[in-house]
Design a protein around this motif. Structure first.
Motif: not given
Ligand SMILES: NC(=O)c1ccc[n+]([C@@H]2O[C@H](COP(=O)([O-])OP(=O)(O)OC[C@H]3O[C@@H](n4cnc5c(N)ncnc54)[C@H](OP(=O)(O)O)[C@@H]3O)[C@@H](O)[C@H]2O)c1
Length: 243
Positions: A195, A48-49, A189, A156, A160, A1, A191, A23, A139, A75-77, A193
């Motif tokens: 994750l 880097d978070a 929601g 997780y 959060k 995202m 999404v 990173r 979150s 956004v990082a998670g 990705t």
């Molecule tokens: N997808 C869903 O359904 C969903 C639902 C609820 C909440 N969320 C939240 O939405 C956010 C984005 O998630 P996403 O779905 O886009 O997941 P994602 O595709 O796995 O993206 C996570 C991002 O966090 C970055 N990250 C991980 N460790 C890091 C660190 N130490 N320092 C800096 N960046 C770091 C990753 O970087 P790299 O690309 O370098 O690995 C990646 O860009 C997260 O906080 C997640 O908890 C997602």
């Protein structure tokens, strides 16, 4: 995202400057392509978070370009990580100190250190402005304690929930000190990705958002937010999520 946020911020507003952090800027080919297209409007900065000094260095780099920021989106998670063996725990037996520490480092401690470090830049924008600066965090609904009817995903969920409490505190401080920064906790929601990929089996097609749709919905919330929304835990459909 994160990448999709950068894309939409660059294309929706033809003037604003965007700082994208990751990173490894050298390996971020999609960001490099956007930089070629948008030139000086996009700055790609290393962060880097889990590394406090890299957060401070990133803030210095941003400060060298601008004295103030209107919006910051964390956004990082992390939910799972093949490199370390982190995966969402199904039971107490799956709990480990290493998993808890990694989840909290990325999902909780990193984001609140980013908030602390970048707050002066945001407050400089929001303090004397009719519109507050926005400090938003991705979150997740599963971080809600009262909504937890299934259990599991210990680290997780807990990381959060802790993020929610920290950001709630930051919002209250912002209000009390008239910092002009609205702090928001966002649930996107489910999404499509990396994750969520392993857990999409039971999700109906109409409940699985594309990144484009999820980010558009969240940016709509962030852009429309005022101080009346400060400290809210908000879902993609603008409804409040119980703590
Ligand atoms: N997808 C869903 O359904 C969903 C639902 C609820 C909440 N969320 C939240 O939405 C956010 C984005 O998630 P996403 O779905 O886009 O997941 P994602 O595709 O796995 O993206 C996570 C991002 O966090 C970055 N990250 C991980 N460790 C890091 C660190 N130490 N320092 C800096 N960046 C770091 C990753 O970087 P790299 O690309 O370098 O690995 C990646 O860009 C997260 O906080 C997640 O908890 C997602």
């Amino acid at each position: 995202m994160g990448l999709e946020f950068v894309r939409q911020l660059l294309t929706d507003d033809a003037k604003g400057t965007v700082f994208a952090t990751c990173r490894s800027p050298a390996a971020a080919t999609d960001l490099q392509a956007l930089q070629k297209e948008h030139g000086d409007r996009l700055h790609v900065i290393k962060l880097d978070a889990t590394d406090e000094s890299s957060i401070e260095e990133a803030a210095k780099e941003v400060s060298a370009v601008t004295p103030c920021l209107s919006t910051l989106i964390n956004v990082a998670g992390v939910l799972q990580d093949q490199a370390t063996g982190l995966k969402p725990e199904r039971s107490l037996r799956g709990i480990s100190s290493a998993n808890l520490q990694q989840s909290f480092a990325v999902n909780t401690i990193g984001p609140i250190l980013v908030a602390r470090t970048f707050m002066p830049l945001l407050s400089r924008f929001g303090k004397d402005n009719e519109i507050p600066a926005k400090l938003a965090f991705l979150s997740a609904r599963v971080g809600s304690i009262s909504d937890n009817k299934l259990g599991g995903w210990y680290s997780y969920r807990a990381s959060k929930a802790a993020l929610n409490q920290l950001v709630r505190c930051a919002g209250l401080e912002s209000e009390r000190k008239k910092m002009g920064v609205a702090c928001l906790l966002l649930h996107p929601g489910t999404v499509d990705t990396d994750l969520s990929a392993p857990y999409q089996g039971n999700i109906r097609d109409d409940k699985l958002f594309t990144r484009e749709r999820a980010v558009r919905q969240l940016l709509d919330i962030v852009r429309g937010a005022g101080m009346q929304d400060n400290g809210r835990f908000i879902a993609w459909d603008k409804t409040d999520i119980p703590w």
